[in-house]
Design an enzyme around this catalytic site. Structure first.
Site, short mmCIF file in Angstrom:
data_model
loop_
_atom_site.label_atom_id
_atom_site.label_comp_id
_atom_site.label_asym_id
_atom_site.label_seq_id
_atom_site.Cartn_x
_atom_site.Cartn_y
_atom_site.Cartn_z
CD GLU A 124 39.49 3.20 -14.48
OE1 GLU A 124 40.48 2.82 -15.10
OE2 GLU A 124 39.40 4.31 -13.93
CB ALA A 125 35.77 -2.61 -18.16
CE LYS B 194 34.31 -4.86 -22.04
NZ LYS B 194 34.10 -4.97 -20.59
CB ILE C 49 29.28 -0.12 -13.77
CG1 ILE C 49 30.52 0.38 -13.01
CG2 ILE C 49 28.51 1.05 -14.35
CD1 ILE C 49 31.57 1.05 -13.86
C1 LIG Z 1 39.40 -4.18 -8.04
C2 LIG Z 1 38.09 -3.72 -8.59
C3 LIG Z 1 37.92 -3.57 -9.97
C4 LIG Z 1 36.68 -3.19 -10.49
N1 LIG Z 1 36.50 -3.10 -11.84
C5 LIG Z 1 35.26 -2.89 -12.33
C6 LIG Z 1 35.00 -2.85 -13.72
O1 LIG Z 1 35.90 -2.95 -14.55
N2 LIG Z 1 33.73 -2.70 -14.14
C7 LIG Z 1 32.70 -2.54 -13.26
O2 LIG Z 1 31.55 -2.46 -13.69
N3 LIG Z 1 32.93 -2.50 -11.95
C8 LIG Z 1 34.16 -2.68 -11.46
N4 LIG Z 1 34.37 -2.64 -10.12
C9 LIG Z 1 33.29 -2.27 -9.23
C10 LIG Z 1 33.15 -0.75 -9.24
O3 LIG Z 1 34.36 -0.15 -8.88
C11 LIG Z 1 32.08 -0.35 -8.25
O4 LIG Z 1 30.91 -1.05 -8.52
C12 LIG Z 1 31.77 1.10 -8.40
O5 LIG Z 1 32.93 1.86 -8.33
C13 LIG Z 1 30.83 1.54 -7.35
O6 LIG Z 1 31.47 1.71 -6.11
P1 LIG Z 1 30.63 2.42 -4.99
O7 LIG Z 1 30.25 3.77 -5.46
O8 LIG Z 1 29.54 1.52 -4.57
O9 LIG Z 1 31.64 2.50 -3.76
P2 LIG Z 1 32.91 3.44 -3.53
O10 LIG Z 1 33.57 3.82 -4.77
O11 LIG Z 1 33.71 2.78 -2.46
O12 LIG Z 1 32.30 4.77 -2.91
C14 LIG Z 1 31.89 4.85 -1.58
C15 LIG Z 1 31.52 6.26 -1.24
O13 LIG Z 1 30.99 6.29 0.08
C16 LIG Z 1 31.58 7.33 0.80
N5 LIG Z 1 31.58 7.00 2.23
C17 LIG Z 1 32.02 5.87 2.80
N6 LIG Z 1 31.88 5.97 4.15
C18 LIG Z 1 31.32 7.18 4.38
C19 LIG Z 1 30.94 7.87 5.56
N7 LIG Z 1 31.13 7.37 6.78
N8 LIG Z 1 30.42 9.10 5.42
C20 LIG Z 1 30.23 9.66 4.21
N9 LIG Z 1 30.57 9.04 3.06
C21 LIG Z 1 31.12 7.84 3.15
C22 LIG Z 1 32.97 7.46 0.22
O14 LIG Z 1 33.49 8.74 0.50
C23 LIG Z 1 32.69 7.24 -1.25
O15 LIG Z 1 32.27 8.46 -1.82
C24 LIG Z 1 35.62 -2.94 -9.59
C25 LIG Z 1 35.82 -3.04 -8.22
C26 LIG Z 1 37.03 -3.42 -7.70
C27 LIG Z 1 37.22 -3.51 -6.21
#
Ligand SMILES: Cc1cc2nc3c(=O)[nH]c(=O)nc-3n(C[C@H](O)[C@H](O)[C@H](O)COP(=O)(O)OP(=O)(O)OC[C@H]3O[C@@H](n4cnc5c(N)ncnc54)[C@H](O)[C@@H]3O)c2cc1C
Length: 505
Positions: free
Chosen positions: A52-53, A81, A349
């Site tokens: 979220e940041a 921010k 992000i």
């Molecule tokens: C504790 C923590 C704090 C964070 N804080 C920050 C921050 O402050 N700033 C920042 O820039 N980043 C932060 N991040 C990182 C940020 O959350 C991620 O980079 C961002 O949310 C991207 O996540 P994603 O979309 O790659 O994965 P996810 O959010 O995990 O999404 C995965 C997607 O894949 C789908 N999926 C998974 N398996 C399947 C399947 N078999 N079939 C169909 N769909 C599937 C799920 O349904 C979901 O829609 C943080 C991460 C963590 C863990």
């Protein structure tokens, strides 16, 4: 290249932040007539829902999408921010600010730092943060966007956003669907590879439906459904340098004074984030399970909230590191599927955004030129590695000695690339940005300085200027910054006047 060789269908797996950011950018740039874009997301699995940041580079992404910034902030319950406040990192009771934007005025920030260094050694300068508009504004809870104010620092305010991750994904989903992205709700259960090339041909959904494409973007999160489970790309583990592997996350009620910065407070085996949004505060305790139990970590988090917790804390587990290849065959991993570094400097992000930008540069046709893929991977590895070094710096350079975790961090071996940066700084305060690494020399300076690294000397040419002249210059910078901050509205007032979100029910 012939038209026939063109990518005609892209499938994105995952509807978290990275999936929807990818879908939004591709739908804007490629337009629906170039190729079909389908996003598959599993409602059962869900997304991590944190993240979220951000850092100021996100403005470039928003511009690419042509977003109206006020609408974006309003719809995501966002706030502004100006940097990150680090509490208890150098030692317990100490605070410093990693500010966005400039230090000093009318001269290069590093140059200003060297003048400051000479004066501070003589006890004739204030804290470095006092000469940084973002720092002073943050201390006073002020914010405004930059505007054309001539030579004033008000022309040059660098900022990023905090936003609600779930609302951000929803916002981008709306944006993408309007531009032709097809969303399919479904869980991917299997993958079909071409027996000769090993390329991905299709994914099979729980319903039995088979979805084929020319190019797959794996945004499936930590599980790396395609890049790892199907293609077995491999993962480089960095836990020995960044030993945190767990986080408890919990939202809490907002309190008065909407701070225009993220706060990171170091604890005995990790650190806690505080991200102020319009409707709540996001909090989390990132810690190393080798050095602290889950129960203790949860207690620390709940004992350090500003307001009442709005939900039960949620546990997230991770392994810090990166994929051995980000792009493998016809699959590109973006977001958590590509690797993970803790959110200490809000870089994840940005890494999503940067991967999307790089994809545009190396956009493939069906031949998937290996030279392009290799160069993409080289650039992405470089970016990850330099950010990793920057994060390790926060742990390695500290006076903290009060827990096993901090003693481990102080004494751990670090990458040579980081040792070189630290040694250069220690001698005469020199900092060089390596190639086009993400963090600027100024960011390195602020964190090295904040963590307590003190150069033995300063730039030799500082002595060209008379001491009095330097002092006058520094006083003038301080005066102008204070006056500028006087002029700025409070963060809360700025939001109320420009981008107040609706109350969440
Ligand atoms: C504790 C923590 C704090 C964070 N804080 C920050 C921050 O402050 N700033 C920042 O820039 N980043 C932060 N991040 C990182 C940020 O959350 C991620 O980079 C961002 O949310 C991207 O996540 P994603 O979309 O790659 O994965 P996810 O959010 O995990 O999404 C995965 C997607 O894949 C789908 N999926 C998974 N398996 C399947 C399947 N078999 N079939 C169909 N769909 C599937 C799920 O349904 C979901 O829609 C943080 C991460 C963590 C863990």
């Amino acid at each position: 290249m012939t038209e026939d060789n063109r990518i005609k269908k892209i499938v994105i797996i995952g509807g978290g932040t990275s999936g929807w950011m990818s879908a939004a950018a591709l739908s804007k740039v490629l337009k629906s007539r170039y190729c079909e874009i389908q996003l598959i997301e599993s409602e059962e699995i869900g997304s991590v829902g944190v993240g979220e940041a951000t850092i100021p580079q996100i403005q470039v992404f928003n511009k690419l999408l042509d977003l109206d910034e006020d609408e974006f902030v309003r719809k995501t319950q966002g706030t502004f921010k100006l940097g990150i406040q680090f509490v208890n990192w150098k030692q317990i009771g100490h605070k410093y600010f990693h500010a966005f934007g400039d230090v000093g005025k009318d001269m290069d920030a590093i140059q200003f730092y060297h003048y400051w260094l000479k004066m501070v050694k003589k006890g004739k300068a204030l804290d470095l943060g006092e000469y940084t508009i973002s720092n002073v504004a943050s201390d006073r809870g002020k914010f405004m966007r930059p505007f054309d104010a001539g030579n004033s620092p008000l022309s040059n305010i660098a900022y990023a956003f905090h936003f609600d991750a779930g609302l951000y994904a929803r916002f981008l989903r709306e944006y993408s669907e309007t531009r032709g992205v097809i969303r399919t709700a479904g869980t991917v259960m299997g993958t079909q590879l071409n027996p000769d090339t090993g390329f991905i041909e299709s994914v099979i959904l729980e319903s039995g439906e088979k979805v084929s494409a020319d190019f797959f973007i794996d945004c499936s999160g930590f599980r790396g459904l395609l890049i790892e489970q199907a293609l077995h790309t491999g993962y480089e583990d960095w836990s020995h340098w960044l030993p945190c592997d767990s986080a408890w996350a919990v939202p809490c009620e907002s309190v008065a004074n909407l701070t225009p910065y993220t706060r990171s407070t170091a604890h005995a085996a990790g650190w806690q984030w505080r991200i102020p949004l319009q409707h709540r505060i996001g909090n989390g305790h990132v810690f190393s399970s080798k050095f602290m139990s889950e129960e203790d970590a949860k207690k620390i988090l709940l004992n350090n909230l500003d307001g009442k917790a709005l939900a039960d804390p949620r546990m997230l587990k991770f392994v810090t590191g990166k994929r051995r290849k980000f792009w493998n065959k016809n699959c590109l991993a973006i977001g958590l599927a590509s690797g993970f570094m803790e959110p200490l400097e809000s870089t994840s992000i940005h890494l999503v955004q940067s991967a999307i930008g790089r994809l545009m540069t190396f956009f493939p046709n069906k031949s998937f030129a290996q030279e392009d893929i290799d160069e993409f991977n080289n650039q992405a590895h470089f970016e990850f590695d330099r950010i990793r070094d920057f994060l390790i710096l926060h742990y390695k350079v500290t006076n903290r000695n009060d827990s096993e975790f901090w003693r481990y961090c102080r004494n751990m071996e670090i990458p040579d690339s980081l040792t070189q940066k630290i040694e250069q700084f220690k001698r005469n305060g020199r900092i060089f940005r390596t190639s086009n690494e993400m963090f600027s020399d100024l960011s390195w300076l602020e964190v090295m300085h904040g963590q307590g690294l003190q150069p033995e000397g300063y730039h030799a040419l500082v002595d060209v200027m008379h001491e009095e002249e330097i002092l006058n210059k520094m006083e003038s910078v301080k005066r102008v910054i204070d006056k500028s901050v006087d002029y700025m509205p409070s963060h809360e007032q700025f939001i109320a006047e420009n981008c107040k979100a609706e109350k969440m029910t």
